[in-house]
Design a protein around this motif. Structure first.
Motif, PDB file in Angstrom:
ATOM      1  N   ALA A  59       0.887  -1.163   0.000  1.00 60.95           N
ATOM      2  CA  ALA A  59       0.000   0.000   0.000  1.00 60.95           C
ATOM      3  C   ALA A  59       0.925   1.213   0.000  1.00 60.95           C
ATOM      4  CB  ALA A  59      -0.915  -0.001   1.212  1.00 60.95           C
ATOM      5  N   LEU A  60       1.069   1.834  -1.179  1.00 63.92           N
ATOM      6  CA  LEU A  60       2.034   2.914  -1.348  1.00 63.92           C
ATOM      7  C   LEU A  60       1.398   4.090  -2.076  1.00 63.92           C
ATOM      8  CD1 LEU A  60       4.973   0.718  -2.652  1.00 63.92           C
ATOM      9  CD2 LEU A  60       4.840   1.780  -0.398  1.00 63.92           C
ATOM     10  N   PRO A  61       1.905   5.299  -1.824  1.00 65.25           N
ATOM     11  CA  PRO A  61       1.424   6.432  -2.615  1.00 65.25           C
ATOM     12  C   PRO A  61       2.046   6.403  -4.002  1.00 65.25           C
ATOM     13  CG  PRO A  61       3.124   7.162  -1.094  1.00 65.25           C
ATOM     14  CD  PRO A  61       2.859   5.708  -0.796  1.00 65.25           C
ATOM     15  N   GLY A  62       1.243   6.682  -5.004  1.00 68.04           N
ATOM     16  CA  GLY A  62       1.725   6.773  -6.375  1.00 68.04           C
ATOM     17  C   GLY A  62       1.410   8.141  -6.925  1.00 68.04           C
ATOM     18  N   TYR A  63       2.186   8.567  -7.914  1.00 64.23           N
ATOM     19  CA  TYR A  63       2.025   9.897  -8.494  1.00 64.23           C
ATOM     20  C   TYR A  63       1.954   9.788 -10.008  1.00 64.23           C
ATOM     21  CZ  TYR A  63       3.475  11.061  -3.819  1.00 64.23           C
ATOM     22  OH  TYR A  63       3.544  11.139  -2.451  1.00 64.23           O
ATOM     23  N   ASP A  64       1.010  10.530 -10.594  1.00 64.02           N
ATOM     24  CA  ASP A  64       0.903  10.527 -12.049  1.00 64.02           C
ATOM     25  C   ASP A  64       1.872  11.552 -12.642  1.00 64.02           C
ATOM     26  OD1 ASP A  64      -0.315  13.025 -11.699  1.00 64.02           O
ATOM     27  OD2 ASP A  64      -2.301  12.348 -12.302  1.00 64.02           O
ATOM     28  N   GLU A  65       1.828  11.740 -13.940  1.00 70.64           N
ATOM     29  CA  GLU A  65       2.758  12.643 -14.620  1.00 70.64           C
ATOM     30  C   GLU A  65       2.618  14.091 -14.159  1.00 70.64           C
ATOM     31  OE1 GLU A  65       2.485  12.207 -18.843  1.00 70.64           O
ATOM     32  OE2 GLU A  65       3.326  10.190 -18.795  1.00 70.64           O
ATOM     33  N   GLU A  66       1.446  14.444 -13.647  1.00 70.49           N
ATOM     34  CA  GLU A  66       1.214  15.805 -13.173  1.00 70.49           C
ATOM     35  C   GLU A  66       1.504  15.964 -11.684  1.00 70.49           C
ATOM     36  OE1 GLU A  66       0.476  18.315 -15.248  1.00 70.49           O
ATOM     37  OE2 GLU A  66       0.713  16.817 -16.823  1.00 70.49           O
ATOM     38  N   GLY A  67       1.888  14.878 -11.019  1.00 69.66           N
ATOM     39  CA  GLY A  67       2.209  14.935  -9.598  1.00 69.66           C
ATOM     40  C   GLY A  67       1.031  14.698  -8.676  1.00 69.66           C
ATOM     41  N   LYS A  78       5.309 -13.051  -6.028  1.00 70.38           N
ATOM     42  CA  LYS A  78       6.690 -13.526  -6.123  1.00 70.38           C
ATOM     43  C   LYS A  78       7.020 -14.267  -4.845  1.00 70.38           C
ATOM     44  CE  LYS A  78       8.442  -9.928  -9.114  1.00 70.38           C
ATOM     45  NZ  LYS A  78       9.676 -10.019  -9.830  1.00 70.38           N
ATOM     46  N   ASP A  79       8.092 -15.053  -4.872  1.00 78.10           N
ATOM     47  CA  ASP A  79       8.498 -15.778  -3.671  1.00 78.10           C
ATOM     48  C   ASP A  79       9.374 -14.929  -2.756  1.00 78.10           C
ATOM     49  OD1 ASP A  79      10.640 -15.679  -5.354  1.00 78.10           O
ATOM     50  OD2 ASP A  79      11.182 -17.790  -5.185  1.00 78.10           O
ATOM     51  N   ARG A  80       9.548 -13.656  -3.119  1.00 80.45           N
ATOM     52  CA  ARG A  80      10.335 -12.727  -2.311  1.00 80.45           C
ATOM     53  C   ARG A  80       9.734 -11.330  -2.484  1.00 80.45           C
ATOM     54  NH1 ARG A  80      12.438 -10.236  -6.365  1.00 80.45           N
ATOM     55  NH2 ARG A  80      13.229 -11.277  -8.195  1.00 80.45           N
ATOM     56  N   PRO A  81      10.019 -10.423  -1.546  1.00 76.37           N
ATOM     57  CA  PRO A  81       9.500  -9.061  -1.699  1.00 76.37           C
ATOM     58  C   PRO A  81      10.128  -8.357  -2.905  1.00 76.37           C
ATOM     59  CG  PRO A  81      10.430  -9.415   0.501  1.00 76.37           C
ATOM     60  CD  PRO A  81      10.745 -10.612  -0.310  1.00 76.37           C
ATOM     61  N   LEU A  82       9.456  -7.323  -3.368  1.00 77.60           N
ATOM     62  CA  LEU A  82      10.031  -6.497  -4.417  1.00 77.60           C
ATOM     63  C   LEU A  82      11.271  -5.785  -3.884  1.00 77.60           C
ATOM     64  CD1 LEU A  82       6.744  -4.939  -5.834  1.00 77.60           C
ATOM     65  CD2 LEU A  82       8.135  -6.725  -6.886  1.00 77.60           C
ATOM     66  N   ARG A  83      12.187  -5.449  -4.769  1.00 72.94           N
ATOM     67  CA  ARG A  83      13.444  -4.820  -4.376  1.00 72.94           C
ATOM     68  C   ARG A  83      13.181  -3.426  -3.808  1.00 72.94           C
ATOM     69  NH1 ARG A  83      16.895  -1.495  -6.897  1.00 72.94           N
ATOM     70  NH2 ARG A  83      15.805  -1.620  -8.876  1.00 72.94           N
ATOM     71  N   ARG A  84      13.688  -3.218  -2.576  1.00 71.05           N
ATOM     72  CA  ARG A  84      13.550  -1.897  -1.952  1.00 71.05           C
ATOM     73  C   ARG A  84      14.224  -0.834  -2.794  1.00 71.05           C
ATOM     74  NH1 ARG A  84      13.198  -0.778   4.111  1.00 71.05           N
ATOM     75  NH2 ARG A  84      11.762  -2.381   4.779  1.00 71.05           N
ATOM     76  N   GLU A  85      13.645   0.340  -2.777  1.00 74.64           N
ATOM     77  CA  GLU A  85      14.115   1.514  -3.511  1.00 74.64           C
ATOM     78  C   GLU A  85      13.855   1.429  -5.011  1.00 74.64           C
ATOM     79  OE1 GLU A  85      14.837   4.011  -1.522  1.00 74.64           O
ATOM     80  OE2 GLU A  85      14.754   2.604   0.150  1.00 74.64           O
ATOM     81  N   ALA A  86      13.276   0.340  -5.493  1.00 76.21           N
ATOM     82  CA  ALA A  86      12.958   0.227  -6.919  1.00 76.21           C
ATOM     83  C   ALA A  86      11.810   1.173  -7.257  1.00 76.21           C
ATOM     84  CB  ALA A  86      12.563  -1.205  -7.258  1.00 76.21           C
ATOM     85  N   PHE A  87      11.828   1.686  -8.485  1.00 76.61           N
ATOM     86  CA  PHE A  87      10.741   2.520  -8.983  1.00 76.61           C
ATOM     87  C   PHE A  87       9.874   1.666  -9.897  1.00 76.61           C
ATOM     88  CE2 PHE A  87      14.195   5.506  -8.154  1.00 76.61           C
ATOM     89  CZ  PHE A  87      13.546   6.403  -7.327  1.00 76.61           C
ATOM     90  N   LEU A  88       8.563   1.802  -9.738  1.00 75.38           N
ATOM     91  CA  LEU A  88       7.624   1.046 -10.567  1.00 75.38           C
ATOM     92  C   LEU A  88       6.687   1.990 -11.295  1.00 75.38           C
ATOM     93  CD1 LEU A  88       6.407  -1.769  -8.124  1.00 75.38           C
ATOM     94  CD2 LEU A  88       8.326  -1.848  -9.711  1.00 75.38           C
ATOM     95  N   LYS A 112       7.497  15.713 -12.463  1.00 78.00           N
ATOM     96  CA  LYS A 112       6.651  16.015 -11.298  1.00 78.00           C
ATOM     97  C   LYS A 112       6.490  14.807 -10.375  1.00 78.00           C
ATOM     98  CE  LYS A 112       4.223  19.861 -13.357  1.00 78.00           C
ATOM     99  NZ  LYS A 112       2.941  20.447 -13.738  1.00 78.00           N
ATOM    100  N   ALA A 113       6.393  13.609 -10.953  1.00 81.12           N
ATOM    101  CA  ALA A 113       6.298  12.408 -10.124  1.00 81.12           C
ATOM    102  C   ALA A 113       7.607  12.197  -9.368  1.00 81.12           C
ATOM    103  CB  ALA A 113       5.983  11.182 -10.987  1.00 81.12           C
ATOM    104  N   ALA A 114       8.736  12.429 -10.028  1.00 83.87           N
ATOM    105  CA  ALA A 114      10.040  12.276  -9.376  1.00 83.87           C
ATOM    106  C   ALA A 114      10.188  13.238  -8.212  1.00 83.87           C
ATOM    107  CB  ALA A 114      11.165  12.492 -10.395  1.00 83.87           C
ATOM    108  N   GLU A 115       9.728  14.478  -8.396  1.00 85.24           N
ATOM    109  CA  GLU A 115       9.794  15.471  -7.312  1.00 85.24           C
ATOM    110  C   GLU A 115       8.972  15.004  -6.116  1.00 85.24           C
ATOM    111  OE1 GLU A 115       8.408  19.113  -9.057  1.00 85.24           O
ATOM    112  OE2 GLU A 115      10.242  19.408 -10.221  1.00 85.24           O
ATOM    113  N   LYS A 116       7.783  14.483  -6.360  1.00 84.54           N
ATOM    114  CA  LYS A 116       6.923  14.010  -5.268  1.00 84.54           C
ATOM    115  C   LYS A 116       7.517  12.792  -4.561  1.00 84.54           C
ATOM    116  CE  LYS A 116       3.397  16.809  -5.734  1.00 84.54           C
ATOM    117  NZ  LYS A 116       2.706  17.531  -4.698  1.00 84.54           N
ATOM    118  N   LEU A 117       8.267  11.975  -5.316  1.00 82.58           N
ATOM    119  CA  LEU A 117       8.914  10.797  -4.726  1.00 82.58           C
ATOM    120  C   LEU A 117      10.219  11.159  -4.024  1.00 82.58           C
ATOM    121  CD1 LEU A 117       8.264   8.233  -7.607  1.00 82.58           C
ATOM    122  CD2 LEU A 117       7.275   8.178  -5.305  1.00 82.58           C
ATOM    123  N   GLY A 118      10.613  12.426  -4.129  1.00 80.24           N
ATOM    124  CA  GLY A 118      11.791  12.889  -3.413  1.00 80.24           C
ATOM    125  C   GLY A 118      13.103  12.591  -4.104  1.00 80.24           C
ATOM    126  N   VAL A 119      13.069  12.459  -5.433  1.00 78.45           N
ATOM    127  CA  VAL A 119      14.323  12.216  -6.175  1.00 78.45           C
ATOM    128  C   VAL A 119      14.572  13.307  -7.194  1.00 78.45           C
ATOM    129  CG1 VAL A 119      14.331   9.737  -5.855  1.00 78.45           C
ATOM    130  CG2 VAL A 119      13.184  10.709  -7.833  1.00 78.45           C
TER     131      VAL A 119
END
Length: 119
Positions: A59-67, A78-88, A112-119
């Motif tokens: 359960a994560l916040p997602g951002y569209d192209e407009e932020g 999957k048999d393991r968690p998704l890789r931490r810090e990965a962008f989807l 704008k999505a990158a700015e909201k994700l803090g990168v």
């Protein structure tokens, strides 16, 4: 008899094509970008045949192209968690919720999505 068979085959083909189009419409949606920040919640279950499986619920916040933000709930089968810090890049549909996701590189994030994700 020949006209009946041609009509029946035509009807079957039209029905099949219609179902394919409806499936595409139902599984298409809006693109949101998320960053995996947790290991997710491990969910153990059994399929209809009784075979065990493992999912990881996120359960994560997602951002569209407009932020614009949207809370996205999805499972990773999957048999393991998704890789931490990965962008989807996540596809979200108002009828089905999250229908798909794929990993993207940081440079592929809209500004704008990158700015909201803090990168």
């Amino acid at each position: 008899m020949k006209k009946f068979l041609i009509g029946l085959v035509s009807l079957i083909v039209i029905g099949f094509v219609g179902l394919q189009i409806a499936d595409k419409v139902m599984s298409s949606g809006d693109a949101y970008y998320v960053q995996i920040t947790t290991d997710g919640e491990k969910v153990n279950g059994k399929d209809d045949s009784g075979n065990p499986y493992v999912d990881y619920k996120y359960a994560l916040p997602g951002y569209d192209e407009e932020g614009h933000e949207k809370k996205l709930d999805f499972n990773a089968s999957k048999d393991r968690p998704l890789r931490r810090e990965a962008f989807l890049k996540v596809t979200w549909n108002k009828n089905k919720g999250v229908t798909s996701y794929e990993e993207v590189q940081q440079k592929q994030l809209p500004k704008k999505a990158a700015e909201k994700l803090g990168v």
